[in-house]
Write a protein that holds these residues in place. Structure first.
Motif, PDB file in Angstrom:
ATOM      1  N   LEU A 151     -32.248  34.873  11.952  1.00 50.79           N
ATOM      2  CA  LEU A 151     -31.489  33.917  11.156  1.00 50.79           C
ATOM      3  C   LEU A 151     -30.020  33.896  11.590  1.00 50.79           C
ATOM      4  CD1 LEU A 151     -32.953  34.692   7.604  1.00 50.79           C
ATOM      5  CD2 LEU A 151     -33.647  32.890   9.208  1.00 50.79           C
TER       6      LEU A 151
ATOM      7  N   GLU B 166     -32.558  29.942   7.099  1.00 49.86           N
ATOM      8  CA  GLU B 166     -33.972  30.197   6.827  1.00 49.86           C
ATOM      9  C   GLU B 166     -34.789  29.752   8.038  1.00 49.86           C
ATOM     10  OE1 GLU B 166     -35.496  26.172   4.568  1.00 49.86           O
ATOM     11  OE2 GLU B 166     -34.798  27.842   3.350  1.00 49.86           O
ATOM     12  N   THR B 167     -35.957  30.347   8.167  1.00 48.50           N
ATOM     13  CA  THR B 167     -36.828  30.030   9.297  1.00 48.50           C
ATOM     14  C   THR B 167     -37.352  28.607   9.156  1.00 48.50           C
ATOM     15  OG1 THR B 167     -37.489  32.342   9.459  1.00 48.50           O
ATOM     16  CG2 THR B 167     -38.897  30.724  10.548  1.00 48.50           C
TER      17      THR B 167
ATOM     18  N   GLU C 212     -39.315  37.346  10.343  1.00 51.84           N
ATOM     19  CA  GLU C 212     -37.942  36.876  10.151  1.00 51.84           C
ATOM     20  C   GLU C 212     -36.973  38.063  10.175  1.00 51.84           C
ATOM     21  OE1 GLU C 212     -36.806  33.616   7.138  1.00 51.84           O
ATOM     22  OE2 GLU C 212     -36.286  35.526   6.167  1.00 51.84           O
TER      23      GLU C 212
ATOM     24  N   LEU D 229     -43.602  36.616   7.930  1.00 48.03           N
ATOM     25  CA  LEU D 229     -43.876  35.285   7.381  1.00 48.03           C
ATOM     26  C   LEU D 229     -45.310  34.843   7.676  1.00 48.03           C
ATOM     27  CD1 LEU D 229     -40.569  33.422   8.351  1.00 48.03           C
ATOM     28  CD2 LEU D 229     -41.110  34.658   6.236  1.00 48.03           C
TER      29      LEU D 229
END
Length: 520
Positions: A82, A88-89, A106, A18
């Motif tokens: 997760l 979701e992050t 992630e 990410l």
């Protein structure tokens, strides 16, 4: 190598980058993986560890604070796992990592942290196995290089095969024993030698003059740090594998340097024994011939003798003997080179006319000067001997001429017969006779000086050095002329040699010269 990228590249782990972090952050080596749900894990987190978290700390907490704590502990990055409740992050975590330049990855819901840890353990085990194999292989190659007689040069070749670094081996005398990938100059060698003489020697050494930094890996023998494996690159530029390889090579070089020093010591002892055999006269002539042959010098042909020393009261050192010893092989001439406390003697075959000997001596002094001799050097020539049985007189002539030259400021090269009739007379005497004569004349002055704190011997030497000129001698000694006359009258009283007479002045002058010739 275990990195964030190496884990991301494993498709079965389901990792997604990410935030890539700073330049090359994904490719930095990882120490290990650390699972935590603490808002501040810095107390337990080690540098270059990858943080694994499900974000249980996130309820009511500031993501920026968590990221700051990880960054403060120099964590390598964050893996956010997760969960069904957090599919979701968190965006604030993504933003905080972006601002901090900290990598954020992630992990899919279906992959547990244990799978990630298992993969990291497998990679690290593989790295350690490869490192161990490399160490064993390199150790075998280093041992083979030394056993084959490849010496320090062979050790550097083994290192350069895997690590292209500028390397040299330099000892405490400033001698470059080997080099690969670099040609260290005399100033670099001198600075390394000075570093090795410190207690303890430094790991990092500034070379000065804009040359940057060198790293010293000490080559220890029983006498201490006798040499160093020098990497002419900053320490921070070396990786763990390179440092390990250099440290390992330094241990093997210890064997080679110790062997080399032992061989030098044996050769030096044999050479000094040869010198004593020559000076002892005909009793050891058979041994002289055999010893010359062991050094590769034919004893039954013409042999030349010369002595080299630094001008002034500078003692001869191992470095001067080393440079003289390097000169003759470069000339294609076998030679016995013997280093003493005052001079360095060389005995070598000489098929040319004696008139050509000064030219060789000039080339020798030039070569010694280029190699970094501390001050000007002089060379005394002893002439040509017809075989080993005739070496005694040329040897004495060469050393006596060298002692005369080093005390003057004029010529650099001379045969003993070129230096004055009084020196010929003294040179015809053996060392013991010269010492006894000098002590018989100067001994009473030295005893008086030691007992009374006077300076009668220094006064005599100053008077003779100024050719018997009273005013100049008094000025040189910072005394009144009458004080000088009183001192020299006391000299006449103690020794029976009056400087106001020709006979007395000659005897005192010869005693001073005999004393100087007896110091080598």
């Amino acid at each position: 190598m275990l990195t964030i990228r190496s884990l991301v590249d494993v498709g079965s782990l389901g990792l997604r980058v990410l935030v890539p972090g700073g330049p090359a952050a994904l490719d930095e080596p990882l120490r290990w993986l650390h699972t935590t749900e603490l808002l501040d894990p810095s107390t337990y987190l080690r540098d270059r560890e990858l943080v694994l978290t499900n974000g249980l700390w996130h309820d009511g907490a500031n993501a920026a604070e968590f990221v700051a704590n990880v960054a403060r502990a120099r964590g390598a990055g964050i893996v956010f796992g997760l969960r069904r409740v957090t599919p979701e992050t968190p965006p604030d975590l993504v933003a905080a990592c972006g601002r901090a330049g900290l990598p954020l990855v992630e992990l899919a819901i279906t992959v547990p942290f244990t799978e990630l840890t298992r993969r990291a353990a497998t990679e690290l085990a593989g790295e350690r196995q490869r490192a161990l194999v490399d160490t064993v292989r390199r150790g075998n190659d280093l041992a083979a290089a030394i056993s084959r007689g490849a010496g320090a040069t062979g050790v550097l070749k083994v290192l350069r095969r895997d690590h292209h670094l500028p390397l040299a081996v330099i000892d405490r005398m400033g001698r470059v024993l080997a080099a690969d990938g670099v040609e260290p100059g005399a100033e670099t060698a001198r600075r390394v030698a000075e570093g090795l003489k410190r207690h303890p020697p430094p790991l990092r050494l500034e070379l000065g003059d804009g040359q940057g930094e060198a790293v010293l890996f000490l080559v220890n023998t029983l006498a201490g740090a006798d040499a160093a494996l020098v990497c002419l690159a900053p320490l921070d530029s070396l990786g763990d594998a390179e440092r390990e390889a250099l440290t390992q090579a330094a241990h093997y070089l210890s064997l080679e340097v110790a062997r080399t020093e032992l061989m030098r010591a044996i050769e030096s002892r044999f050479a000094h024994e040869l010198l004593e055999m020559i000076l002892s006269g005909s009793r050891a002539q058979g041994e002289v011939a055999a010893r010359l042959e062991s050094f590769g010098v034919r004893p039954d042909g013409p042999l030349a003798v010369l002595a080299v020393a630094a001008r002034g009261e500078v003692p001869a050192d191992a470095a001067l003997a080393e440079r003289v010893g390097e000169f003759f092989p470069a000339e294609g001439t076998p030679a016995v080179v013997i280093g003493g406390s005052q001079d360095v003697v060389a005995i070598f075959p000489w098929a040319e006319d004696a008139d050509a000997l000064p030219a060789l001596a000039d080339r020798l002094l030039t070569a010694v000067g280029r190699a970094g001799s501390a001050g000007a050097t002089v060379a005394g020539l002893g002439g040509i001997a017809e075989g080993s049985r005739g070496l005694r007189l040329p040897l004495r002539y060469a050393r006596d001429a060298c002692q005369v030259l080093r005390r003057g400021a004029g010529r650099r090269i001379a045969h003993f017969t070129d230096l004055g009739s009084h020196r010929l007379l003294l040179g015809a005497q053996d060392d013991e006779t010269r010492r006894r004569f000098a002590d018989s004349v100067l001994g009473p002055l030295r005893a008086h000086d030691a007992e009374r704190g006077s300076c009668l011997e220094a006064t005599v030497r100053a008077f003779l050095a100024n050719d018997g000129r009273w005013a100049e001698t008094a000025a040189r000694l910072f005394v009144h002329v009458n004080t000088l006359r009183n001192r020299l009258a006391k000299v006449a009283e103690l020794t029976g040699h009056d400087v106001t007479t020709t006979e007395g002045r000659v005897d005192l002058f010869l005693a001073v010269e005999a004393d100087a010739l007896g110091r080598h």
